[in-house]
Design an enzyme around this catalytic site. Structure first.
Site, mmCIF file in Angstrom:
data_model
loop_
_atom_site.group_PDB
_atom_site.id
_atom_site.type_symbol
_atom_site.label_atom_id
_atom_site.label_comp_id
_atom_site.label_asym_id
_atom_site.label_seq_id
_atom_site.Cartn_x
_atom_site.Cartn_y
_atom_site.Cartn_z
ATOM 1 C CG ASN A 81 38.983 35.169 74.850
ATOM 2 O OD1 ASN A 81 39.835 35.206 73.967
ATOM 3 N ND2 ASN A 81 38.347 34.078 75.179
ATOM 4 C CG ASP A 82 37.207 38.538 80.051
ATOM 5 O OD1 ASP A 82 36.410 39.326 79.505
ATOM 6 O OD2 ASP A 82 36.862 37.466 80.555
ATOM 7 N NE ARG A 113 36.145 30.293 83.355
ATOM 8 C CZ ARG A 113 35.991 31.003 82.231
ATOM 9 N NH1 ARG A 113 36.955 31.772 81.793
ATOM 10 N NH2 ARG A 113 34.877 30.904 81.551
ATOM 11 C CB CYS A 168 43.180 29.246 78.399
ATOM 12 S SG CYS A 168 42.524 30.431 79.572
ATOM 13 C CD GLU A 205 39.633 35.936 82.807
ATOM 14 O OE1 GLU A 205 39.131 35.771 81.698
ATOM 15 O OE2 GLU A 205 39.056 35.640 83.872
ATOM 16 C CG HIS A 222 31.206 34.190 76.999
ATOM 17 N ND1 HIS A 222 31.214 35.434 77.576
ATOM 18 C CD2 HIS A 222 32.335 33.568 77.397
ATOM 19 C CE1 HIS A 222 32.292 35.533 78.338
ATOM 20 N NE2 HIS A 222 32.985 34.423 78.244
ATOM 21 N NE ARG A 277 34.852 38.022 75.798
ATOM 22 C CZ ARG A 277 35.221 37.014 76.586
ATOM 23 N NH1 ARG A 277 35.645 37.261 77.814
ATOM 24 N NH2 ARG A 277 35.206 35.786 76.185
ATOM 25 N NE ARG A 284 35.330 30.091 77.902
ATOM 26 C CZ ARG A 284 36.142 29.947 76.848
ATOM 27 N NH1 ARG A 284 36.130 28.833 76.154
ATOM 28 N NH2 ARG A 284 36.958 30.918 76.501
HETATM 29 C C1 PEP Z 1 39.367 34.752 78.435
HETATM 30 O O1 PEP Z 1 38.839 35.747 78.928
HETATM 31 O O2 PEP Z 1 40.332 34.799 77.633
HETATM 32 C C2 PEP Z 1 38.870 33.409 78.782
HETATM 33 C C3 PEP Z 1 39.503 32.326 78.379
HETATM 34 O O3 PEP Z 1 37.709 33.336 79.492
HETATM 35 P P1 PEP Z 1 36.253 33.559 78.835
HETATM 36 O O4 PEP Z 1 36.436 33.665 77.350
HETATM 37 O O5 PEP Z 1 35.401 32.408 79.220
HETATM 38 O O6 PEP Z 1 35.834 34.838 79.459
HETATM 39 MG MG MG Z 2 37.470 35.513 80.587
#
Ligand code: PEP
Ligand code: MG
Length: 581
Positions: free
Chosen positions: A456-457, A334, A504, A433, A191, A467, A298
């Site tokens: 991402n997750d 979210r 996203c 995710e 993040h 990550r 977020r």
């Molecule tokens: C993701 O996990 O792809 C996502 C958009 O949420 P975050 O990056 O805030 O975990």
């Molecule tokens: Mg995520």
């Protein structure tokens, strides 16, 4: 001149003097204090303890009021440690007999205590070690032995160099002066990386040990495009980076001209291109770049960037500001995704060995209703000002989704009973995710109005790779064939169940991977505002037929590296303007 390689996480080139943040403990020099001066050291220590004690009492009162007595008692326990007679006897002995300064004695004694607690290998006691170190730090600040991190009062352009930066530290960087940053730890999906992109701050992470060898003021180049950091560059290197920085600026000026044109492919297929934001002020950049809406807000950053836990009114004001700024365009809020690397004001989950697999995100919200309810109330209230949609993160089981929806209904009833203006018919969606959500997606699709893939997750949980960890950064690829197959399967279910789907995760903001997503059938992407011009350019430069061919070929490849090489070549051929040498 030294060149270092790290992981590029936020594009752009920054050049400026280093500000080295030593976050690895404090080095307090051992200056001998003559016996005649011991009394003076006792007095200094007494005043420092008094100041720290009264701050701890204030913290206890304010935290108890905001978060309950149990949480406030963390500070009561610290106060007890600070007042422990054994501690004072030991400190006095060292000052009196060993001729140590108050600061040095504090440093040695409390570091030893913390070390002893840590060696007991009991997670509860290890946490106490953090409390001991916190007291040490505060006493050292009071004694003037260490300065507070100098980030608050910057006056010059600066490149921040740190062992690590948390997402909230990054969010609080002074954008008027900090030009870029580099850290020894971290990975591309963390993040901290996402916040850097939101702030449009060139950044490189996961460089490995290097800051010990750099002093404040040394000239640094951060190459956020290629993950390079140059320490003390020669004239030739500076000149070439200045040239590149200029080329980037002129590219973004050319791309800015696209802002009023739709994100439409060469063969006329309209793609929704929305923005991911962490802060309300980012709506300005989103609108200026022609975003079709906010695809991901977020909201946890409301927690991470303020000193106090936000109230329902804070939530309401932030959401109202965002939805008003978007002038009727949809805003997907979210709900809180706290936990793992994004911690709030109070310890919401303690002693987790595996926080990424632990009490994070929707799990945490569902167990802390005093945190979750005010947010849901604020979302429904703000919805009277525009097109707000709510989205739940990290949904893994149907039960979680149902609980979250039920709570939303209960909150709506409360608002109705209290005659508070609100809208309850807002679309409800979920993030996809975790592999479990993909596997069960046909079931989930029956219970939501929209889906959004958080790649991402999804990559983290599919590939079992943290990550934010530099040691396994090479394995963390959303272009991994396993992840691509999951995305393909989501698109199929979205079509058959007629539930709209968007992507996203950061993957959407990478031109090559965006082509691939279009080819797989995705028609809605959400990216950081800074990436809108490049992705729009990419979309407008290709036909869907070509994207489908690209996807077909990419799906036959065996490894992320092959996929990315192939996509890079496609971008070089189809959108050569994006390639800055
Ligand atoms: C993701 O996990 O792809 C996502 C958009 O949420 P975050 O990056 O805030 O975990
Ligand atoms: Mg995520």
């Amino acid at each position: 001149m030294i060149e270092l390689q790290g992981i590029p996480v936020s594009p752009g080139v920054a050049i400026g003097p280093a500000l080295v943040l030593d976050t690895e403990g404090y080095r307090v020099p051992n200056i001998l204090v003559p016996a005649g001066e011991a009394e003076g050291e006792f007095t200094r220590l007494y005043h420092a303890c008094k100041a720290v004690g009264s701050r701890l009492r204030e913290n206890q009162a304010s935290t108890s009021a905001a978060a309950g007595e149990d949480t406030g008692n963390i500070f009561a326990a610290q106060l007890q440690m600070l007042n422990d007679p054994r501690l004072h006897t030991e400190l006095r002995r060292r000052i009196q007999n060993d001729h140590e300064s108050a600061a040095y004695a504090v440093n040695r004694v409390l570091q030893n205590y913390a070390g002893a607690l840590r060696r007991l290998a009991n997670p509860l006691l290890a946490d106490r070690a953090e409390d001991v170190l916190d007291i040490e730090k505060q006493l050292l600040f009071e004694l003037g032995a260490v300065s507070r991190p100098p980030l608050a009062d910057l006056t010059e352009p600066t490149i921040v160099l740190a062992r690590t930066l948390t997402p909230s530290e990054t969010a609080n960087l002074d954008r008027d002066h900090v030009q870029g940053f580099c850290t020894e730890t971290g990975g591309s999906g963390g993040h901290t990386a996402i916040v850097a992109k939101g702030l449009e701050l060139p950044a490189v992470v996961g460089i490995g040990r290097f800051i010990d060898a750099v002093s404040n003021g040394t000239l640094i180049i951060v190459d956020g495009d290629r993950g390079r950091v140059v320490v003390d560059p020669d004239e030739e290197t500076i000149a070439s980076y200045r040239k590149r920085r200029k080329a980037r600026v002129s590219l973004s000026e050319r791309l800015a001209e696209l802002h009023e044109l739709p994100a439409e492919t060469a063969d006329g297929v309209r793609v929704r291109l929305s923005a991911n934001i962490e802060f309300p002020h980012e709506t300005k950049a989103a609108v200026a770049r022609g975003a079709d809406g906010i695809g991901l807000y977020r909201t946890e950053f409301l927690y991470l960037s303020s000193e106090e836990e936000p109230s329902e009114e804070d939530h309401y004001n932030a959401y109202s500001e965002v939805v008003r700024a978007m002038h009727g365009r949809p805003v997907v809020i979210r709900t809180l995704d706290l936990g793992a690397d994004k911690m709030g004001h109070r310890p919401l989950a303690e002693n987790e060995h595996n926080p990424c697999l632990g009490l994070r995100s929707i799990r945490l919200s569902l167990r802390n209703l005093d945190l979750f309810r005010p947010q849901l109330r604020a979302i429904l209230r703000a919805a009277v000002h525009g097109d707000i949609r709510v989205m739940f993160p990290l949904i893994t089981t149907i039960a979680e989704l149902r609980q979250a929806r039920m709570l939303l209904n209960l909150v709506a009833e409360d608002l109705k009973d209290a005659d508070v203006p609100f809208r309850s018919d807002i679309p409800v969606g979920m993030m996809v995710e975790v592999p479990a959500a993909v596997i069960m997606l046909d079931m989930f699709a029956k219970e939501v109005d929209f889906l959004s893939i958080g790649t991402n997750d999804l990559a983290q949980y599919t590939l079992a790779v943290d990550r934010g960890n530099e040691y396994v950064a090479d394995l963390y690829q959303s272009s991994d064939p396993a992840v691509l197959r999951l995305i393909q399967s989501c698109v199929k279910i979205s079509k058959s169940s007629d539930v709209p789907l968007s992507v996203c995760g950061e993957m959407s903001s990478m031109p090559g991977r965006a082509l691939l997503l279009l080819g797989l059938g995705v028609r809605s992407l959400s990216v950081p505002p800074s990436a809108i011009p490049t992705i729009k350019k990419t979309i407008r430069s290709v036909s869907i037929t070509r994207c489908e061919e690209i996807a077909k070929r990419a799906m036959t490849l065996e490894a992320a590296r092959e996929v990315d090489m192939y996509l890079l070549n496609q971008i070089a051929e189809l959108v050569p303007e994006l390639v800055v040498e």
